[in-house]
Design a protein around this motif. Structure first.
Motif, short mmCIF file in Angstrom:
data_model
loop_
_atom_site.label_atom_id
_atom_site.label_comp_id
_atom_site.label_asym_id
_atom_site.label_seq_id
_atom_site.Cartn_x
_atom_site.Cartn_y
_atom_site.Cartn_z
N MET A 1 59.62 50.71 54.15
CA MET A 1 60.28 51.99 54.42
C MET A 1 61.23 51.87 55.62
N GLY A 2 60.81 51.04 56.63
CA GLY A 2 61.66 50.86 57.79
C GLY A 2 62.99 50.25 57.43
N LEU A 3 62.98 49.28 56.50
CA LEU A 3 64.23 48.65 56.06
C LEU A 3 65.08 49.63 55.29
N PHE A 4 64.45 50.49 54.51
CA PHE A 4 65.19 51.48 53.71
C PHE A 4 65.94 52.46 54.60
N LEU A 5 65.33 52.82 55.72
CA LEU A 5 65.94 53.81 56.62
C LEU A 5 66.80 53.18 57.71
N ALA A 6 66.86 51.87 57.75
CA ALA A 6 67.63 51.21 58.80
C ALA A 6 69.13 51.47 58.62
#
Length: 215
Positions: free
Chosen positions: A1-6
């Protein structure tokens, strides 16, 4: 999820969100008895020079426009997240503007290869208009249903020229619901909605009878 929102993954997250939105809209449209895929149809390209040549290489025009767009969005999002994941594993995620380049480089050939496969599966549309009344009396197969007296479903029918048509259709009054895959006989139409009954063993003889629905 962190990569998706980066922030460096913003173009790919937007592509994934648009793909999800188009999927939901198409599903809702299908439930309501029509299809955005069929509404948009296939792009009509003329010639093989310049931009038309590049689009032909991608097989634009070989598959419905919405399917082509959804494939492009999906491959672009997948390729972009993969590029950023690999870059992050070895050093750090790339700036979004730079990551877009390899993602597009991967997306184009993937769309080309996949669209050619899809083109073999998706029925080819007719190349010229056919009088809808000529389709009355022909048999077809329920492709979206079941057909009842409510919202129209879809029936696939081949015309006298061998071209496939996907038509809006309902079951005749008093007829039990017709499930997907059922062979049906088109006996009447009201505007662009056809009336269907189960296909008989002898559809030619049946079509000579009076199946017209009374208003």
């Amino acid at each position: 999820m962190g990569l998706f929102l980066a922030p460096e993954c913003l173009p790919f997250a937007i592509a994934a969100a648009v793909l999800a939105g188009l999927t939901v809209i198409e599903m809702l449209a299908t439930v309501m008895g029509f299809s955005i895929t069929e509404l948009l149809g296939k792009p009509d390209l003329h010639g093989h020079d310049g931009i038309a040549g590049y689009l032909s290489w991608l097989n634009v025009g070989g598959v419905p426009l919405l399917i082509l767009l959804m494939m492009a969005l999906g491959f672009f999002a997948i390729a972009g997240f993969a590029v950023q994941a690999v870059a992050g594993a070895f050093w750090a995620p790339l700036p979004a503007a730079i990551a877009v380049v390899p993602a597009l480089t991967v997306t184009f050939p993937m769309v080309r290869a996949s669209s050619r496969t899809v083109a073999r599966i998706v029925p080819h549309d007719e190349t010229y208009a056919v009088d809808l009344d000529t389709l009355i009396g022909r048999t077809g197969e329920v492709s979206l249903g079941p057909l009842d007296q409510g919202l129209p479903g879809r029936v696939r029918v081949k015309d006298q020229h061998g071209n496939w048509h996907v038509l809006r259709a309902k079951a005749a009054k008093g007829q039990d619901p017709l499930k997907i895959g059922t062979q049906v006989l088109l006996v009447d139409r009201k505007a662009d909605v056809f009336i269907a009954i189960p296909a008989l063993v002898d559809p030619i003889g049946a079509s000579n009878q009076s199946f017209r629905e009374q208003p």
